[in-house]
Motif scaffolding. Structure first.
Motif, mmCIF file in Angstrom:
data_model
loop_
_atom_site.group_PDB
_atom_site.id
_atom_site.type_symbol
_atom_site.label_atom_id
_atom_site.label_comp_id
_atom_site.label_asym_id
_atom_site.label_seq_id
_atom_site.Cartn_x
_atom_site.Cartn_y
_atom_site.Cartn_z
ATOM 1 N N GLY A 1 -33.035 -23.999 2.082
ATOM 2 C CA GLY A 1 -33.264 -24.110 0.595
ATOM 3 C C GLY A 1 -32.029 -23.176 -0.021
ATOM 4 N N ALA B 1 -29.041 -24.553 -0.983
ATOM 5 C CA ALA B 1 -27.881 -25.454 -1.815
ATOM 6 C C ALA B 1 -27.949 -24.765 -3.492
ATOM 7 C CB ALA B 1 -28.154 -27.019 -1.870
ATOM 8 N N ASP C 1 -31.089 -28.479 2.430
ATOM 9 C CA ASP C 1 -31.945 -28.497 1.239
ATOM 10 C C ASP C 1 -32.285 -29.749 1.040
ATOM 11 O OD1 ASP C 1 -32.825 -28.108 -1.478
ATOM 12 O OD2 ASP C 1 -31.648 -26.137 -1.289
ATOM 13 N N ASN D 1 -36.505 -32.213 4.032
ATOM 14 C CA ASN D 1 -37.828 -31.580 3.529
ATOM 15 C C ASN D 1 -38.197 -30.485 4.707
ATOM 16 O OD1 ASN D 1 -40.118 -30.708 2.695
ATOM 17 N ND2 ASN D 1 -40.878 -32.778 1.831
ATOM 18 N N VAL D 2 -38.260 -29.324 4.255
ATOM 19 C CA VAL D 2 -38.756 -28.363 5.503
ATOM 20 C C VAL D 2 -40.298 -28.689 5.800
ATOM 21 C CG1 VAL D 2 -36.935 -26.404 5.128
ATOM 22 C CG2 VAL D 2 -39.151 -26.483 3.867
ATOM 23 N N ASN E 1 -35.854 -19.740 3.918
ATOM 24 C CA ASN E 1 -35.808 -19.113 2.514
ATOM 25 C C ASN E 1 -36.385 -20.218 1.506
ATOM 26 O OD1 ASN E 1 -34.501 -17.884 0.085
ATOM 27 N ND2 ASN E 1 -33.422 -20.007 0.062
ATOM 28 N N SER F 1 -40.492 -13.806 2.087
ATOM 29 C CA SER F 1 -41.920 -13.786 1.548
ATOM 30 C C SER F 1 -41.683 -13.385 0.221
ATOM 31 C CB SER F 1 -42.846 -12.791 2.413
ATOM 32 O OG SER F 1 -44.132 -12.581 1.914
ATOM 33 N N LYS G 1 -47.158 -16.839 0.306
ATOM 34 C CA LYS G 1 -46.239 -15.817 0.911
ATOM 35 C C LYS G 1 -46.967 -14.912 1.873
ATOM 36 C CE LYS G 1 -42.482 -17.306 -1.085
ATOM 37 N NZ LYS G 1 -41.381 -17.945 -0.068
ATOM 38 N N ASP H 1 -32.704 -19.366 -10.123
ATOM 39 C CA ASP H 1 -33.165 -20.634 -11.009
ATOM 40 C C ASP H 1 -34.551 -20.793 -10.628
ATOM 41 O OD1 ASP H 1 -30.903 -21.242 -11.884
ATOM 42 O OD2 ASP H 1 -30.215 -22.666 -10.623
HETATM 43 P P1 NAD Z 1 -34.221 -21.458 -6.101
HETATM 44 O O1 NAD Z 1 -35.288 -22.320 -6.706
HETATM 45 O O2 NAD Z 1 -33.120 -21.053 -6.541
HETATM 46 O O3 NAD Z 1 -34.081 -22.095 -4.543
HETATM 47 C C1 NAD Z 1 -34.911 -22.555 -3.540
HETATM 48 C C2 NAD Z 1 -34.314 -23.789 -2.942
HETATM 49 O O4 NAD Z 1 -35.306 -24.321 -2.215
HETATM 50 C C3 NAD Z 1 -33.591 -24.732 -3.831
HETATM 51 O O5 NAD Z 1 -32.459 -24.953 -3.605
HETATM 52 C C4 NAD Z 1 -34.437 -25.941 -3.475
HETATM 53 O O6 NAD Z 1 -34.192 -27.224 -3.645
HETATM 54 C C5 NAD Z 1 -35.082 -25.623 -2.178
HETATM 55 N N1 NAD Z 1 -36.296 -26.452 -1.834
HETATM 56 C C6 NAD Z 1 -37.471 -26.529 -2.580
HETATM 57 N N2 NAD Z 1 -38.191 -27.169 -1.615
HETATM 58 C C7 NAD Z 1 -37.842 -27.485 -0.701
HETATM 59 C C8 NAD Z 1 -38.190 -28.254 0.624
HETATM 60 N N3 NAD Z 1 -39.397 -28.731 0.699
HETATM 61 N N4 NAD Z 1 -37.280 -28.321 1.584
HETATM 62 C C9 NAD Z 1 -35.907 -27.845 1.577
HETATM 63 N N5 NAD Z 1 -35.495 -27.311 0.438
HETATM 64 C C10 NAD Z 1 -36.443 -26.900 -0.355
HETATM 65 O O7 NAD Z 1 -35.139 -20.007 -5.690
HETATM 66 P P2 NAD Z 1 -34.826 -18.649 -5.024
HETATM 67 O O8 NAD Z 1 -35.187 -17.672 -6.252
HETATM 68 O O9 NAD Z 1 -33.475 -18.483 -4.465
HETATM 69 O O10 NAD Z 1 -35.751 -18.561 -4.105
HETATM 70 C C11 NAD Z 1 -35.721 -18.584 -2.483
HETATM 71 C C12 NAD Z 1 -36.860 -17.960 -1.918
HETATM 72 O O11 NAD Z 1 -37.035 -16.677 -2.232
HETATM 73 C C13 NAD Z 1 -38.078 -18.820 -2.095
HETATM 74 O O12 NAD Z 1 -38.810 -18.700 -0.882
HETATM 75 C C14 NAD Z 1 -38.758 -17.883 -3.288
HETATM 76 O O13 NAD Z 1 -40.292 -17.936 -2.926
HETATM 77 C C15 NAD Z 1 -38.556 -16.596 -2.534
HETATM 78 N N6 NAD Z 1 -38.459 -15.577 -3.456
HETATM 79 C C16 NAD Z 1 -37.693 -15.508 -4.697
HETATM 80 C C17 NAD Z 1 -38.122 -14.483 -5.613
HETATM 81 C C18 NAD Z 1 -37.192 -14.467 -6.919
HETATM 82 O O14 NAD Z 1 -37.620 -13.496 -7.839
HETATM 83 N N7 NAD Z 1 -36.149 -15.190 -7.009
HETATM 84 C C19 NAD Z 1 -38.966 -13.367 -5.169
HETATM 85 C C20 NAD Z 1 -39.612 -13.492 -4.258
HETATM 86 C C21 NAD Z 1 -39.321 -14.470 -3.174
#
Ligand code: NAD
Length: 249
Positions: free
Chosen positions: A12, A14, A38, A61-62, A88, A139, A159, A191
């Motif tokens: 994830g 990209a 990704d 797709n993970v 991630n 998480s 999570k 995003d």
């Molecule tokens: P993001 O939406 O910017 O990035 C997530 C990425 O995961 C995207 O590039 C998406 O294409 C990819 N993705 C989605 N489904 C996928 C799949 N099946 N296989 C491969 N790739 C896949 O989100 P982010 O905020 O950078 O989040 C990253 C991680 O951190 C996530 O696990 C999210 O739950 C966790 N998280 C985020 C926050 C926050 O506030 N942003 C807080 C706690 C946890």
């Protein structure tokens, strides 16, 4: 150069403003050969190229075992080893308990929890054979405090599942010198919530953060660098809170 010549896979990664890409950038700056996995191939390749020479972008797709195995096959063909895996990839949905349908449950649990299991299973034989490796699982503070920020109860459950899975993996893999740890981010500006958080919601969240700011993606990248590198050489099964004090426990 905390990861000089190490091969690090980040799922994830990209999304330009995401935690995964910030981690990829910091890992590359620290000498790692980074593999970005990704959903979209062109986006993964372009993100990997933007890090410089010697990195790899792959589509998978993970939550799909065949795609995960194929991607790890390509990593092994190119580099022949895997030192760090950052689980991630994740999605969230702001649903109330009674609105969660089977497809919501499946979508959210599949990416975070099944994805973490499948990706880890795909690299563990290699890490075991190397007698070294670090798996970092992303998480969320939502797992610890029962949501209440953005994601619904199914996101908290996914999570929290990641925390349990990571701790159990740490116990099983410790004898092989493979460490498994979690990061529990607070609210980080990416995003995943872009355009969906109102000013009012943000103000309410900020009121509960002693450091009085939302997190930046690089805050999580730095924690991932600590857990992915030898800086954390005697830590396994831990949960590293990166939340500005939103949850102190
Ligand atoms: P993001 O939406 O910017 O990035 C997530 C990425 O995961 C995207 O590039 C998406 O294409 C990819 N993705 C989605 N489904 C996928 C799949 N099946 N296989 C491969 N790739 C896949 O989100 P982010 O905020 O950078 O989040 C990253 C991680 O951190 C996530 O696990 C999210 O739950 C966790 N998280 C985020 C926050 C926050 O506030 N942003 C807080 C706690 C946890």
């Amino acid at each position: 150069m905390l990861l000089k010549d190490k091969v690090a896979i980040i799922t994830g990664a990209a999304s330009a403003r995401g935690l995964g890409f910030a981690t990829a950038k910091l890992f590359a700056e620290n000498g790692a050969k980074v593999v970005i996995i990704d959903l979209n191939e062109a986006a993964s390749i372009s993100a990997a190229r933007s890090l410089g020479e010697g990195h790899l972008g792959l589509a998978a797709n993970v939550a799909d075992e065949a795609q995960v195995q194929a991607a790890i096959g390509q990593v092994m063909a190119k580099y022949g080893r895997v030192d760090v895996l950052v689980n991630n990839a994740g999605i969230t949905q702001p649903l109330k308990l009674m609105d969660i349908r089977r497809e919501n449950y499946d979508a959210v649990l599949d990416v975070s929890l099944r994805g973490t299991l499948l990706m880890s299973q795909a690299v563990i034989p290699t890490m075991r054979a190397q007698k070294s490796g670090s798996i970092v699982c992303i998480s969320s503070v939502s797992a610890q405090r029962g949501g209440g920020i953005f994601g619904g109860p199914h996101y908290s459950a996914a999570k929290a599942g990641v925390l349990g899975l990571a701790r159990a993996m740490a116990r099983e893999l410790g004898p092989d010198n493979v460490r498994v740890n979690c990061i529990t981010p607070g609210l980080i500006q990416t995003d995943i919530t872009a355009g969906k958080l109102t000013d009012e919601m943000t103000a309410g969240i900020l009121a509960g953060i002693p450091m009085n700011r939302l997190g930046d993606a690089v805050d999580i990248a730095r924690a991932a660098l600590f857990l992915g590198s030898d800086l954390s050489s005697y830590s396994t099964g831990i949960t590293l809170d990166v939340n500005g004090g939103m949850l102190i426990h």
